[in-house]
Design a protein around this motif. Structure first.
Motif, PDB file in Angstrom:
ATOM      1  N   LYS A  44      -5.982  -3.574   1.460  1.00 11.55           N
ATOM      2  CA  LYS A  44      -5.264  -2.487   2.209  1.00 11.55           C
ATOM      3  C   LYS A  44      -6.274  -2.283   3.534  1.00 11.55           C
ATOM      4  O   LYS A  44      -5.920  -2.161   4.527  1.00 11.55           O
ATOM      5  CB  LYS A  44      -4.970  -1.256   1.573  1.00 11.55           C
ATOM      6  N   LEU A  45      -7.658  -1.853   3.172  1.00 11.09           N
ATOM      7  CA  LEU A  45      -8.669  -1.804   4.018  1.00 11.09           C
ATOM      8  C   LEU A  45      -8.886  -2.816   5.014  1.00 11.09           C
ATOM      9  O   LEU A  45      -8.863  -2.634   6.195  1.00 11.09           O
ATOM     10  CB  LEU A  45      -9.892  -1.490   3.482  1.00 11.09           C
ATOM     11  N   PHE A  46      -9.003  -4.082   4.566  1.00 10.68           N
ATOM     12  CA  PHE A  46      -9.007  -5.200   5.412  1.00 10.68           C
ATOM     13  C   PHE A  46      -7.832  -5.330   6.437  1.00 10.68           C
ATOM     14  O   PHE A  46      -8.005  -5.512   7.633  1.00 10.68           O
ATOM     15  CB  PHE A  46      -8.931  -6.579   4.520  1.00 10.68           C
ATOM     16  N   ALA A  47      -6.822  -5.073   6.021  1.00 11.80           N
ATOM     17  CA  ALA A  47      -5.546  -5.391   6.546  1.00 11.80           C
ATOM     18  C   ALA A  47      -5.420  -4.212   7.875  1.00 11.80           C
ATOM     19  O   ALA A  47      -5.037  -4.548   9.050  1.00 11.80           O
ATOM     20  CB  ALA A  47      -4.392  -5.226   5.809  1.00 11.80           C
ATOM     21  N   LYS A  48      -5.963  -3.061   7.459  1.00 13.74           N
ATOM     22  CA  LYS A  48      -6.128  -1.936   8.510  1.00 13.74           C
ATOM     23  C   LYS A  48      -7.196  -2.104   9.594  1.00 13.74           C
ATOM     24  O   LYS A  48      -6.916  -2.015  10.630  1.00 13.74           O
ATOM     25  CB  LYS A  48      -6.393  -0.743   7.808  1.00 13.74           C
TER      26      LYS A  48
END
Length: 289
Positions: A44-48
């Protein structure tokens, strides 16, 4: 030429001294781990951070991916990419941006302003291939971390040869591609040679720092393990895979670069292609001459 800042010079120098293979192996180990909620939070952090468009993915929820590797090679929804149906058109192989494209001047390809690399270096000294692609056309597509990491066929083709070339694992981001000479011909890569209605075509999957693996549709994961010498596979008869236009031919576990080579007087690159042109699988790469 713009003078580089102190930190830019440090960034370039670090590429020469950092433990490329160790970092890549570490990234590969991490990307395989299935840590449940921890993995989902990291995805999720990577995608954001990279503004990944999850709505076009077949699985839109972060919790649908057990590992980073599953997330990196996520398939898209069936209708997410339309393949240009024109019989005289070849399609872009990957989502990303054009790094460079144009004419192969005798045996030289433009890497970035002021930097060229040779067919001999890129094709690991295979003189028959070098001679076949002199004065041809090329297109280099850079896949960033945010992009869809599967690579597709520009046209129908029958595989005749695959070559694994060991090499460096420099990062291939646009800044370093501009400032590290011969980068694309120094990095690890998988060279795939196809017979097509447009003459011979080569599609090269180039490795990079923390690109944990490169795979092909017919042979699976090519690396790791990483061989120390050039390895070659010849395909003929029933042993020669035939792939259709738009069909998946390979994948990166984290983005890198795809290079396409075409023989002289066989194709005309699409007029809209230039440095930094945004690319999508299925849009026009070139037309038959």
């Amino acid at each position: 030429m713009t003078q580089l800042s102190y930190w830019q010079r440090i960034k370039i120098a670090f590429q020469y001294v950092m433990p490329q293979l160790y970092l890549t192996q570490l990234a590969g180990w991490f990307a395989k781990q299935k840590w449940g909620a921890v993995t989902h939070f990291a995805i999720k952090l990577f995608a954001k951070k990279y503004q990944v468009n999850m709505q076009e993915a077949e699985k839109t929820e972060f919790t649908a991916y057990a590992s980073f590797n599953e997330f990196f090679i996520r398939p898209l929804k069936t209708a997410a990419r339309e393949i240009n149906p024109e019989s005289t058109a070849l399609c872009l192989p990957a989502d990303g941006r054009i790094s460079q494209c144009g004419h192969i001047s005798d045996n030289l390809l433009l890497q970035a302003k002021g930097h060229f690399f040779s067919l001999e270096d890129l094709l690991a000294g295979d003189q028959a291939l070098v001679d076949a692609f002199k004065h041809g056309e090329f297109a280099t597509t850079y896949l960033s971390p945010r992009d869809y990491h599967r690579v597709h066929m520009p046209c129908d083709g029958t595989l005749t040869k695959m070559i694994y070339v060991p090499g460096e694992l420099f990062s291939v981001n646009p800044f370093l591609n501009t400032h590290i000479p011969n980068l694309l011909a120094r990095n690890e890569r998988v060279i795939c040679v196809f017979d097509t209605a447009f003459g011979k075509m080569i599609q090269i999957l180039v490795g990079a720092t923390i690109t944990a693996s490169i795979s092909t549709a017919w042979a699976g994961v090519i690396n790791p393990p990483r061989a120390k010498e050039v390895k070659s596979w010849d395909y003929s008869g029933d042993n020669a895979p035939t792939l259709r236009k738009g069909q998946e031919m390979g994948a990166f576990q984290l983005g890198s670069t795809v290079i396409n080579l075409f023989q002289a007087d066989r194709v005309r690159l699409a007029d809209n292609l230039a440095v930094d042109t945004v690319t999508q699988v299925g849009q026009v790469l070139a037309y038959k001459k």
